[in-house]
Design an enzyme around this catalytic site. Structure first.
Site, PDB file in Angstrom:
ATOM      1  CE  LYS A 209     -14.441   4.684   0.901  1.00 34.57           C
ATOM      2  NZ  LYS A 209     -12.915   4.487   1.137  1.00 34.57           N
TER       3      LYS A 209
ATOM      4  CD  GLU B 247       0.722  -1.793   3.747  1.00 33.79           C
ATOM      5  OE1 GLU B 247       1.591  -1.333   2.899  1.00 33.79           O
ATOM      6  OE2 GLU B 247      -0.558  -1.932   3.863  1.00 33.79           O
TER       7      GLU B 247
ATOM      8  NE  ARG C 265       2.270  -3.846  -1.639  1.00 30.33           N
ATOM      9  CZ  ARG C 265       1.420  -3.184  -2.083  1.00 30.33           C
ATOM     10  NH1 ARG C 265       1.421  -2.152  -1.569  1.00 30.33           N
ATOM     11  NH2 ARG C 265       0.582  -3.560  -3.117  1.00 30.33           N
TER      12      ARG C 265
HETATM   13  C1  LIG Z   1      -1.017  -2.838   0.636  1.00 27.29           C
HETATM   14  C2  LIG Z   1      -2.481  -2.441   0.884  1.00 27.29           C
HETATM   15  N1  LIG Z   1      -2.666  -2.265   2.270  1.00 27.29           N
HETATM   16  C3  LIG Z   1      -3.778  -1.820   2.960  1.00 27.29           C
HETATM   17  C4  LIG Z   1      -4.947  -1.940   2.291  1.00 27.29           C
HETATM   18  C5  LIG Z   1      -6.299  -1.829   2.922  1.00 27.29           C
HETATM   19  N2  LIG Z   1      -6.982  -1.120   2.312  1.00 27.29           N
HETATM   20  C6  LIG Z   1      -8.023  -1.323   1.123  1.00 27.29           C
HETATM   21  S1  LIG Z   1      -8.844  -0.040   0.415  1.00 27.29           S
HETATM   22  C7  LIG Z   1      -7.884   1.221   1.574  1.00 27.29           C
HETATM   23  C8  LIG Z   1      -8.017   2.664   1.499  1.00 27.29           C
HETATM   24  C9  LIG Z   1      -7.703   3.106  -0.101  1.00 27.29           C
HETATM   25  O1  LIG Z   1      -8.129   4.269  -0.059  1.00 27.29           O
HETATM   26  P1  LIG Z   1      -8.276   4.918  -1.539  1.00 27.29           P
HETATM   27  O2  LIG Z   1      -7.277   4.435  -2.503  1.00 27.29           O
HETATM   28  O3  LIG Z   1      -8.276   6.485  -1.345  1.00 27.29           O
HETATM   29  O4  LIG Z   1      -9.617   4.485  -2.306  1.00 27.29           O
HETATM   30  P2  LIG Z   1     -11.228   4.575  -1.673  1.00 27.29           P
HETATM   31  O5  LIG Z   1     -11.458   3.612  -0.733  1.00 27.29           O
HETATM   32  O6  LIG Z   1     -10.954   6.039  -0.924  1.00 27.29           O
HETATM   33  O7  LIG Z   1     -11.856   4.920  -2.916  1.00 27.29           O
HETATM   34  C10 LIG Z   1      -7.036   0.434   2.344  1.00 27.29           C
HETATM   35  C11 LIG Z   1      -6.261   1.096   3.240  1.00 27.29           C
HETATM   36  C12 LIG Z   1      -4.810  -2.609   1.000  1.00 27.29           C
HETATM   37  N3  LIG Z   1      -5.901  -3.004   0.285  1.00 27.29           N
HETATM   38  N4  LIG Z   1      -3.535  -2.861   0.467  1.00 27.29           N
END
Ligand SMILES: Cc1ncc(C[n+]2csc(CCOP(=O)(O)OP(=O)(O)O)c2C)c(N)n1
Length: 643
Positions: free
Chosen positions: A285, A371, A399
């Site tokens: 990242k 969630e 959710r």
């Molecule tokens: C249902 C839900 N919960 C929380 C989030 C907040 N959120 C956005 S991106 C993220 C992290 C995602 O991590 P990953 O899938 O590993 O992607 P990366 O950003 O590391 O590429 C979170 C928790 C969301 N978008 N959707």
């Protein structure tokens, strides 16, 4: 003779077809230019940076190998799709990202034919991709469908529901697992450990010799070119048992920044006649931008920043954010009561619970992007006498609706819901709107619901929730900084179901639920300047409604306005039902509910959104005057006097 200036390769790419026409050896340079362009664009707008930087090579490789938009690429969450936007005809609008009338910060069907599925919430891509793959089969329209999902998003139940379904079908679905060992915060849970074990296995470090020994083990179902590809062969050596057990061919782990690996692997996968395939990429990242690589959150979300130093600009404010007030108050409560615990679904920083974790590291539970589980997990703890606070943004709590009803409310379990980012969220747009919690929770019997009018009220509500043991209780508060009011050192326990009069007047009563109170008071000043001195009340509670207060306001005023930062079905609807059911609308009272209009608002600044919804002081004054019977001319004359 001066050298001819070299045209950047990126300038020659208007659609992915241009990229596919390019010699393969140019793609490395193209990726570098794409990365630089993305950094520059986000430095101007702010937005999601780290995730996009980590998928630059992946984005180039996917568009180079797959025939987009005929082939479908689905980006999970969609926050990592900025490089994809740049390559798919949106480069000239990148500096409008997340601004009014500009590009969305996520993928969006209405924005481009290259965005086959919109997102914002996580872990939907495998389900959507499977649906698309099945639909193309049924319609005899062969195409590749690629779902790109992060390791964080892979922690959500929905991803497993989709894999469980896909693995039992023969659908041609390609899942790219983008494993950067980060969610927004470092990921938690057993899956992380499992992926780490795969990544540290011998093959990822591995030798060409090891790879060769497994060429013969490739499934026959794969086409001949795949058998010859060493990279592909390597993958089968490692295993990836979990995914294989779910019915996927597992390919990986592979260095997701190495185009020379990615391109042949995607080609092989594209040409292989298998069922579902999962390609496990290891990426970093924030890759390629030092300030992002070295920061704790890898620059997941940034405000505008200086490209050279990486320093982010933050708007100055003297007031603490609501999130901080929640966290500080919860720490105070936890200091005194060992039963107080906190639960977050992968948002320790966003909810302020990272601060709680510093003081009470054993009493915070980050359950991952989960969630639904977070809520039922909290219900389990509550059933054993703990005092769980589940801190979830309004939009993500959607959710877990069934869990709130079925696991918490029906059993009267005292789970405390701290609902952050309630109301307009600005730049994140309609997928993240915090508009609905008052409506969806308001339908649930026995769930106490509060909204904080300012940061001091929030403190009282955290304390009230800690003290309340008779069943579930929720309090909502918005994104951003407080009003700058004096903060009490400690919260007080509020009487349940009781509002308060903030300013006593006559003729017009304005009953506010939540943080619009500040604007209501400003509107009241304006109305007072016109000789109208409204009564202003803060309802504090949606459930139980302060019926006594509402009846009194209704009986002693000509006009009653309710106001909230929420959708239809929320506070105003409850007030309307109470008034109508009790005959309070049968006489001279004119009641008008002010709320968020019944539409999906596009991203814009929060202040633009208030104005467009008529929820700012001007909108409140206008509604008050029209309800009193002012016509346009009378209103213009009246307002002219005060301006
Ligand atoms: C249902 C839900 N919960 C929380 C989030 C907040 N959120 C956005 S991106 C993220 C992290 C995602 O991590 P990953 O899938 O590993 O992607 P990366 O950003 O590391 O590429 C979170 C928790 C969301 N978008 N959707």
């Amino acid at each position: 003779m001066a050298e001819k200036p070299v045209t950047p390769l990126l300038d020659t790419v208007h659609t992915p077809a241009d990229l596919r026409a390019m010699p393969r050896e140019n793609l490395r340079q193209l990726a570098d230019e794409l990365r630089a362009e993305m950094i520059d664009a986000v430095s101007v707008t702010g937005g999601h940076l780290g995730a996009g930087l980590g998928v630059v090579e992946l984005t180039v490789a996917l568009h180079a190998v797959f025939d987009t938009p005929h082939d479908r690429i689905i980006w999970d969450v969609g926050h990592q799709a900025y490089p994809h936007k740049i390559l798919t005809g949106r480069r000239d609008r990148m500096r409008t990202l997340r601004q009014k009338d500009g590009l969305s910060g996520f993928t969006r069907r209405a924005e481009s034919e290259y965005d086959p599925f919109g997102a914002g919430h996580s872990s939907t891509s495998i389900s959507a991709g499977l649906g698309m793959a099945v639909a193309s089969d049924m319609q005899d329209k062969p195409r590749n469908v690629v779902a790109v999902i992060g390791d964080g998003a892979m922690s959500a139940g929905m991803a497993y529901e989709a894999m469980n379904n896909a693995g039992a079908m023969d659908a041609r679905l390609i899942v790219v697992l983008n494993d950067n060992d980060m969610s927004i915060a470092p990921p938690t849970g057993a899956l992380r450990t499992y992926l780490a074990r795969l990544v540290s296995g011998p093959v990822y470090r591995g030798t060409r010799e090891a790879a060769k020994t497994v060429v013969s083990k490739l499934p026959k179902i794969l086409h001949e070119p795949a058998r010859k590809t060493e990279e592909f062969a390597r993958s089968f050596f490692t295993g990836g048992t979990l995914f294989e057990e779910l019915g996927f061919y597992y390919v990986g782990p592979i260095d997701g920044h190495d185009l020379e690996s990615l391109l042949p692997i995607f080609e092989n996968v594209r040409d292989a006649e298998t069922g579902p395939i999962l390609i496990h990429l290891v990426t970093q990242k924030g890759k390629g931008y030092a300030p992002a690589e070295s920061s704790a959150d890898k620059y997941h979300g940034v405000s505008k920043f200086n490209v050279i130093t990486g320093a982010q600009s933050k708007p100055a404010s003297n007031a603490p954010s609501y999130t901080n007030v929640f966290a500080e108050t919860l720490i105070q409560e936890a200091n005194e009561d060992p039963r107080v615990v906190a639960v977050t679904a992968a948002m320790p920083t966003g909810t302020g619970l990272d601060k709680f974790a510093e003081i009470h590291p054993t009493r915070i539970f980050d359950v991952g992007i989960a969630e639904q589980h977070a809520v039922t997990f909290a219900a389990g703890m509550a059933s054993e006498g703990m005092k769980p606070f589940v801190a979830i943004y309004s939009t993500f709590l959607q959710r877990a609706y069934d869990q709130v009803v079925h696991d918490v409310a029906i059993q009267h379990l005292p789970v405390r819901f701290a609902i952050d980012r309630a109301g307009f969220v600005g730049a994140d747009g309609p997928t993240h709107a915090g508009n609905y919690d008052a409506a969806y929770l308001g339908a649930i019997p026995g769930l106490v619901q509060m909204a904080a009018a300012d940061e001091a009220e929030l403190r009282h509500m955290v304390t009230t929730a800690a003290a309340y043991d008779n069943g579930p209780i929720a309090f909502r508060y918005p994104r951003g900084d407080g009003m700058g009011v004096d903060m009490p050192a400690r919260g007080q326990v509020l009487p349940i179901g009781k509002g308060r009069i903030v300013r006593q007047g006559a003729t017009i009563a304005i009953l506010s639920y939540g943080t619009r109170l500040g604007e209501v008071l400003a509107a009241a000043d304006k109305l007072a300047a016109l000789g109208l001195n409204p009564t202003v009340a803060d309802a504090r509670f949606l459930k139980p409604l302060d019926e006594e207060l509402i009846a009194r306001l209704a009986q002693t005023h000509d006009v009653l306005l309710s106001i909230e930062e929420g959708s239809i079905g929320g506070f105003g609807s409850h007030v309307a039902t109470f008034l109508a059911s009790n005959g309070l609308l049968d006489g001279k009272l004119r009641f008008r509910p002010l709320m968020i209009p019944d539409r999906f608002d596009e991203h814009a600044s929060q202040s633009d959104m208030y104005a467009a919804a008529g929820l700012d002081r001007a909108g409140i004054v206008t509604t008050a005057l029209t309800t009193l019977g002012y016509d346009e001319a009378a209103m213009a004359a009246a307002l002219g006097k005060t301006s």
